[in-house]
Enzyme design. Structure first.
Site, short mmCIF file in Angstrom:
data_model
loop_
_atom_site.label_atom_id
_atom_site.label_comp_id
_atom_site.label_asym_id
_atom_site.label_seq_id
_atom_site.Cartn_x
_atom_site.Cartn_y
_atom_site.Cartn_z
N HIS A 53 -2.88 0.81 8.37
CA HIS A 53 -1.55 1.44 8.21
C HIS A 53 -1.65 2.67 7.29
CE1 HIS A 53 2.98 1.00 7.70
NE2 HIS A 53 2.67 1.82 6.72
N GLU A 54 -2.35 2.53 6.17
CA GLU A 54 -2.43 3.65 5.21
C GLU A 54 -3.30 4.79 5.74
OE1 GLU A 54 -0.21 3.57 3.08
OE2 GLU A 54 0.21 1.43 3.15
N GLY A 106 0.83 -1.20 0.00
CA GLY A 106 0.00 0.00 0.00
C GLY A 106 0.86 1.24 0.00
N HIS A 140 -1.27 6.97 7.83
CA HIS A 140 -0.44 7.90 7.06
C HIS A 140 -1.20 9.19 6.75
CE1 HIS A 140 3.36 6.02 6.17
NE2 HIS A 140 2.81 4.92 5.72
N CYS A 170 7.33 -0.35 6.66
CA CYS A 170 6.77 0.79 5.93
C CYS A 170 7.79 1.25 4.90
CB CYS A 170 6.47 1.92 6.92
SG CYS A 170 5.85 3.42 6.15
N LEU A 171 7.31 1.57 3.70
CA LEU A 171 8.22 2.04 2.64
C LEU A 171 8.92 3.34 3.05
CD1 LEU A 171 6.02 1.38 -0.54
CD2 LEU A 171 7.93 0.00 0.31
N GLN A 196 3.24 9.95 1.38
CA GLN A 196 4.53 9.27 1.22
C GLN A 196 5.27 9.71 -0.04
OE1 GLN A 196 2.78 5.15 2.08
NE2 GLN A 196 4.87 4.99 2.84
ZN ZN Z 1 3.73 3.10 5.51
#
Ligand code: ZN
Length: 162
Positions: free
Chosen positions: A128-129, A43, A132, A86-87, A48
């Site tokens: 999680h998203e 995701g 963000h 997480c990216l 991000q």
């Molecule tokens: Zn993340």
């Protein structure tokens, strides 16, 4: 698009609602999908890539979603502990507690309202998203001691690779 990493202020802002689905928004969604696929992520949220808008994309278990102005409607089921990353905090993982089931509703690119209920990995990615979009990162959900040691490890790894 470059993925913003820990310490970047765009990850800490509360993202703004999308007013209308126009060409700009469609382009942002395209870039988000490309960026997520290239990074092999489950995701991605617009902050991000430095865009403070409420848009997320998800790619879990062959289920693919682009959601505009998503809202977490319900979480249910047991609280599960699962290794999460997480990216935007690359190279480190930690066990995070999240609800086993989650439902979100939002708008797709055709302007239609969609509701998604996920379990397991999808439920986790949804939560999680959404975090963000509210300026929260998974490390914020750890105890202070765990967070400190994870960020230390993260710093060490970053220094090692640059
Ligand atoms: Zn993340």
């Amino acid at each position: 698009m470059e993925i913003r990493t820990y310490g970047d202020p765009s990850l800490r802002r509360r993202a703004e609602s999308v007013e209308a689905i126009d060409d700009e928004i469609r382009t942002i969604c395209e870039r988000m999908v490309e960026t997520m696929l290239r990074a092999n992520g489950a995701g991605l949220a617009a902050p991000q890539i430095g865009i403070s808008k409420r848009i997320i994309v998800l790619d879990v278990d062959g289920e693919f979603h682009v959601l505009i102005n998503p809202e977490l409607i319900e979480t249910s089921g047991d609280v599960e502990q699962f290794n999460e990353g997480c990216l935007s905090v690359p190279g480190v993982h930690a066990t995070v507690s999240r609800s086993a089931r989650a439902t979100i509703a939002g708008t797709n690119l055709d302007g239609e309202r969609v509701e998604i209920t996920g379990e397991g990995l999808l439920a986790r990615a949804i939560q999680h998203e959404i975090d963000h979009l509210n300026g929260r990162l998974f490390v914020d959900r750890l105890s202070q001691v765990k967070r400190r040691s994870l960020l230390k490890e993260y710093d060490r790894k970053r220094r090692g690779t640059t």
